[in-house]
Every structure is written in structure tokens, then in C-alpha cells.
Design a protein around this motif. Structure first.
Motif, short mmCIF file in Angstrom:
data_model
loop_
_atom_site.label_atom_id
_atom_site.label_comp_id
_atom_site.label_asym_id
_atom_site.label_seq_id
_atom_site.Cartn_x
_atom_site.Cartn_y
_atom_site.Cartn_z
N THR A 170 50.14 50.26 56.59
CA THR A 170 49.47 49.29 57.46
C THR A 170 48.04 49.02 57.00
OG1 THR A 170 48.76 51.09 58.93
CG2 THR A 170 50.84 49.99 59.46
N ILE A 171 47.56 49.78 56.03
CA ILE A 171 46.21 49.56 55.50
C ILE A 171 46.24 48.31 54.62
CG2 ILE A 171 44.30 50.57 54.19
CD1 ILE A 171 45.66 53.29 54.59
N PRO A 172 45.26 47.42 54.75
CA PRO A 172 45.23 46.23 53.87
C PRO A 172 45.22 46.65 52.40
CG PRO A 172 43.67 45.98 55.68
CD PRO A 172 44.17 47.40 55.75
N LEU A 173 46.14 46.08 51.63
CA LEU A 173 46.29 46.42 50.22
C LEU A 173 45.48 45.47 49.36
CD1 LEU A 173 47.81 48.00 47.92
CD2 LEU A 173 49.52 46.16 48.02
N CYS A 174 44.69 46.04 48.44
CA CYS A 174 44.01 45.23 47.43
C CYS A 174 44.73 45.46 46.11
CB CYS A 174 42.53 45.63 47.32
SG CYS A 174 41.52 45.00 48.66
N GLY A 175 45.63 44.55 45.79
CA GLY A 175 46.45 44.69 44.60
C GLY A 175 47.74 43.92 44.76
N THR A 176 48.71 44.23 43.92
CA THR A 176 49.99 43.54 43.94
C THR A 176 50.87 44.04 45.07
OG1 THR A 176 49.86 43.35 41.52
CG2 THR A 176 51.99 42.92 42.54
N PRO A 177 51.42 43.15 45.91
CA PRO A 177 52.29 43.58 47.02
C PRO A 177 53.50 44.35 46.52
CG PRO A 177 51.66 41.27 47.26
CD PRO A 177 51.22 41.69 45.89
N GLY A 193 30.97 48.32 29.14
CA GLY A 193 29.90 48.41 30.13
C GLY A 193 30.20 47.65 31.41
N LYS A 194 31.44 47.19 31.58
CA LYS A 194 31.84 46.43 32.76
C LYS A 194 32.66 47.30 33.71
CE LYS A 194 30.07 42.60 31.15
NZ LYS A 194 28.86 41.98 31.75
N SER A 195 32.63 46.98 34.99
CA SER A 195 33.38 47.72 36.00
C SER A 195 34.76 47.11 36.19
CB SER A 195 32.64 47.71 37.34
OG SER A 195 33.47 48.24 38.36
N VAL A 196 35.80 47.85 35.80
CA VAL A 196 37.17 47.37 36.00
C VAL A 196 37.48 47.28 37.49
CG1 VAL A 196 39.61 47.87 35.59
CG2 VAL A 196 37.93 48.26 33.77
N PHE A 197 36.98 48.24 38.27
CA PHE A 197 37.26 48.21 39.71
C PHE A 197 36.64 46.98 40.36
CE2 PHE A 197 37.02 49.27 44.18
CZ PHE A 197 38.22 49.90 44.41
N ALA A 198 35.40 46.65 39.99
CA ALA A 198 34.76 45.46 40.54
C ALA A 198 35.55 44.21 40.18
CB ALA A 198 33.33 45.35 40.04
N MET A 199 36.04 44.14 38.94
CA MET A 199 36.85 42.98 38.54
C MET A 199 38.16 42.94 39.29
SD MET A 199 36.17 42.52 34.42
CE MET A 199 36.15 44.24 33.92
N HIS A 200 38.75 44.10 39.55
CA HIS A 200 39.99 44.18 40.32
C HIS A 200 39.78 43.62 41.72
CE1 HIS A 200 43.75 46.06 41.84
NE2 HIS A 200 43.03 46.28 42.94
N MET A 201 38.72 44.05 42.37
CA MET A 201 38.45 43.59 43.74
C MET A 201 38.13 42.10 43.76
SD MET A 201 39.08 46.28 45.51
CE MET A 201 38.33 46.18 47.14
N ASP A 202 37.40 41.61 42.76
CA ASP A 202 37.13 40.18 42.68
C ASP A 202 38.44 39.39 42.54
OD1 ASP A 202 34.40 40.46 42.89
OD2 ASP A 202 34.02 40.33 40.74
N ALA A 203 39.36 39.91 41.73
CA ALA A 203 40.64 39.22 41.53
C ALA A 203 41.43 39.13 42.82
CB ALA A 203 41.46 39.93 40.46
N CYS A 204 41.32 40.16 43.66
CA CYS A 204 42.00 40.12 44.96
C CYS A 204 41.41 39.05 45.87
CB CYS A 204 41.91 41.50 45.63
SG CYS A 204 42.82 42.80 44.75
N ARG A 205 40.22 38.56 45.53
CA ARG A 205 39.59 37.45 46.26
C ARG A 205 39.77 36.13 45.51
NH1 ARG A 205 35.34 41.38 45.81
NH2 ARG A 205 35.32 42.79 47.60
N GLY A 206 40.55 36.17 44.41
CA GLY A 206 40.83 34.95 43.68
C GLY A 206 39.90 34.65 42.53
N VAL A 207 39.08 35.63 42.12
CA VAL A 207 38.10 35.39 41.06
C VAL A 207 38.40 36.31 39.88
CG1 VAL A 207 35.67 35.44 40.40
CG2 VAL A 207 36.32 34.75 42.72
N ILE A 208 38.61 35.72 38.70
CA ILE A 208 38.84 36.51 37.49
C ILE A 208 37.72 36.22 36.50
CG2 ILE A 208 41.33 36.58 37.84
CD1 ILE A 208 41.61 34.52 35.59
N PRO A 209 37.49 37.10 35.53
CA PRO A 209 36.40 36.87 34.55
C PRO A 209 36.57 35.54 33.82
CG PRO A 209 37.21 39.12 34.38
CD PRO A 209 38.16 38.39 35.29
N ALA A 210 35.45 34.89 33.55
CA ALA A 210 35.50 33.61 32.84
C ALA A 210 35.84 33.80 31.38
CB ALA A 210 34.15 32.90 32.98
N ALA A 211 35.50 34.97 30.83
CA ALA A 211 35.76 35.23 29.43
C ALA A 211 35.96 36.73 29.23
CB ALA A 211 34.60 34.73 28.57
N MET A 212 36.55 37.09 28.11
CA MET A 212 36.74 38.50 27.78
C MET A 212 35.39 39.11 27.41
SD MET A 212 39.35 39.98 24.91
CE MET A 212 39.44 41.71 24.49
#
Length: 358
Positions: free
Chosen positions: A81-88, A262-281
Motif C-alpha cells: 500500500t506504500i506508494p511505489l517509485c519505480g516500475t509497477p 559524480g551523478k546521483s543515480v537515485f536522484a535521477m531515478h526519482m526524477d524519472a518517476c516524475r517524468g523527467v529523464i537526463p537530457a544527455a548521458m
């Protein structure tokens, strides 16, 4: 503090550490609850078998209200019942079955080792479910296949034609429709014994003539999968980039990806759950290598390795007992070049062995 997250899975230290660095208050349900996991979490609850996870997550959520659940290996299909941040779970289930992954790759017309016909050898045997590759085996004759079946009775498996090349992976961030590669990694396998094909570390970045092709294929696969957040695509870089698996979760390469970029994978993961992915590699800033050290005998580790951090991670509690072949600790190396990174790794490995006394 950006929010309270519960990280659940068989091994969560790498995800919890990334979340902590990204500014989250972190809790964990984890099989090991290693010493350093406690450095990044407010509380940690351990479990023995994976089928205990749903109950343990529910128990933990009742004890500590959290804003979101983030899953690691073993917890991908857990529904709570906890909101999932990731793939259903309903979507991720397909990619926990290697036969379904095979069909998915074939449907995308991505190069994938063909399924081996009956009696065709050599072949790579893989359990249909499970991570880490530790039960994978190359069989070169019918009797070798029979021996594998005796060791793992009642385990459904697939058999693929054996392809030559370098084990590698592409780490991606996806929003369910689009995906961006964030790193290319070379995978280090154990190389011998019954778990010869088991994961034993990674090098980031991985430079290879097929890198661009792997990136393009990985982004297409990750986008078509519908997965959300961190997703990894495994390859064998051979005569072509053979797609091997989809990992619809945080990957074990997370540490070297973050150390290299030097980038945070977790921060990028959470951004993706809000519909935002990195603009470039992101461009790598250094080479990072991680190697897992395994017990070469049944042993008890009485040494406290904590003072070796951050050169090591997954630090066991003093007094922990290990059976031969079990993972003991992760060791890192960094440098401007791969040669420098490996030299640093060897120095840090020597420091561990000195304290362990072997």
C-alpha cells in the motif's frame, strides 16, 4: 530532507547510500543489514527468505511512516500500500522471466543469443528467474546438462547458444516511454567454480568499439519496456552487441556509475518517476572499479573493517561467519585511467587482506 523512503530487497546498501547522499531519510528491509547500511539508514529490518518480504515491508511501514517504497533485487514484484517509485509489479513481472525477456528481445529485432535446440552444445544454461548469474553455467555435453539439473532440480531454465564476448551492461534511466543511457559498464564475473558466471564487480566506464551500438540498443529496449526509473540492460560485446537480460531495478553497477560520473543515480531515478529523464548521458570524470571479495574457505571474520571505508563497502559485522564462496566485502579503486583504478583497487584489497589475516 527531501522525503522518507523505504528501500527493500535482498541487498540494499548501494541504493540506501545513494538515497542518503541525495538528501532523503532512508529506511531499509534487507537480508544482510551490513554495518555500513546502518550509516545511511534511520532503521533497518532484516529477513531470511524472499517470501518474507511483503510481511516485513508491511511491518516496517507500520513502525515508520514513509512517503515512498523503492525496490531492489528480490522485491521487484512486491505489492504494498506504500506508494511505489519505480516500475509497477504488473509490468515488471515479465522481465523477471528470462524466457519472456528472450521473446521481448526477439520481438524488438534486437540481437540476442538464439535459444539452443535440444542436444545442441555448447549452451548457456540460465534459471528462468533469479539475479546475479551465480547459477548460470556453460554445458558442452548432455551429461553436463544432467549434472546441472541434479544440482538444481525443479528449477525451470532456458538454454541459449553460447556467444563469445565481454560481459557488459548499459545503465539507463526511463520514464515509461523514453530512456537515456547514463553509463556503459564492463562486468567482472567470478570466472571459476560452480558460480563462474556470477557477478563479482564492475568497471565504469567501459570503452569498446561497440559502445555506441550498445547505448542505442539499450535506450530502445529500456524505452520499449515501459519500465520507470533505473533499468539496466546486460550485453555480451562480441561480434555484435548481444542483448542478454533486462534488470528492471537498481543494478549492482550503481556504485561505479556514481563514482565515475559524480551523478546521483537515485536522484535521477526519482526524477524519472516524475517524468523527467537526463537530457544527455553524463560524461565520466574518472574510471571506477568495484570487486567483490569472496571467502576462500569457511571462516569467521572478527576484524572490524569500518576504518577502511570509503575504500570498501558492504562491511560485515565483526563475528560474522561465512561459508566458502560467500561474498565478504566490496572493494573499490579509482583513477584517471583503468590502469590507475586497478592499481588503487589492488592497494585497497591488500589493506583488507591484511586486516582479515589472509
Amino acid at each position: 530532507m527531501k522525503g522518507r523512503v523505504l528501500v527493500a530487497g535482498f541487498a540494499t546498501r548501494h541504493v540506501a547510500q545513494s538515497a542518503h547522499r541525495a538528501g532523503y531519510m532512508v529506511y531499509a528491509v534487507d537480508h544482510f543489514c551490513d554495518r555500513d547500511l546502518g550509516w545511511y539508514t534511520e532503521d533497518c529490518l532484516t529477513f531470511d527468505e524472499l517470501d518474507e518480504l511483503p510481511e516485513k515491508i508491511a511491518e516496517f511501514a507500520a513502525r515508520h511512516p514513509v512517503d515512498a517504497l523503492v525496490v531492489a533485487s528480490g522485491a521487484e514484484a512486491v505489492g504494498t500500500t506504500i506508494p511505489l517509485c519505480g516500475t509497477p509489479p504488473a509490468k515488471v513481472e515479465r522481465f523477471l522471466d528470462k524466457l519472456e525477456i528472450q521473446r521481448f528481445f526477439e520481438g524488438l529485432d534486437v540481437p540476442v543469443p538464439p535459444l539452443a535446440g535440444e542436444g545442441r552444445y555448447p549452451a548457456m544454461i540460465k534459471p528462468r528467474r533469479g539475479a546475479g548469474g551465480w547459477r548460470n553455467a556453460v554445458v558442452r555435453a548432455e551429461e553436463e546438462l544432467r549434472r546441472w539439473e541434479e544440482v538444481w532440480p525443479d528449477v525451470p531454465y532456458i538454454a541459449q547458444d553460447l556467444v563469445d564476448g565481454i560481459p557488459s551492461s548499459v545503465s539507463c534511466i526511463a520514464d515509461g516511454r523514453c530512456a537515456r543511457a547514463i553509463a556503459v559498464n564492463r562486468q567482472i564475473l567470478r570466472g571459476d567454480g560452480e558460480s563462474a558466471h556470477g557477478f563479482a564487480g564492475s568497471v565504469t566506464p567501459f570503452s569498446h568499439p561497440l559502445t555506441r551500438e550498445m547505448i542505442a540498443a539499450a535506450e530502445r529496449i529500456a524505452a520499449a519496456s515501459g519500465c520507470v526509473g533505473s533499468i539496466g540492460i546486460d550485453f555480451v560485446a562480441g561480434e555484435k552487441p548481444w542483448a542478454i537480460e533486462i534488470n528492471p531495478r537498481f543494478q549492482a553497477t550503481l556504485d561505479t556509475v556514481e563514482m565515475a560520473t559524480g551523478k546521483s543515480v537515485f536522484a535521477m531515478h526519482m526524477d524519472a518517476c516524475r517524468g523527467v529523464i537526463p537530457a544527455a548521458m553524463p560524461a565520466p570524470r574518472q574510471v571506477a572499479v568495484r570487486r567483490i571479495l569472496f571467502a576462500d574457505r569457511d571462516m569467521r571474520l572478527d576484524a572490524d573493517l569500518s576504518d577502511l571505508a570509503p575504500r570498501i563497502a558492504d562491511i560485515p559485522w565483526p563475528g560474522t561467519e561465512f561459508e566458502e564462496g560467500q561474498a565478504v566485502v566490496s572493494v573499490y579503486g579509482c583513477g584517471k585511467t583503468e590502469e590507475e583504478a586497478y592499481a588503487d583497487l589492488e592497494r585497497n584489497t591488500a589493506a583488507v587482506r591484511e586486516q582479515v589475516g589472509r
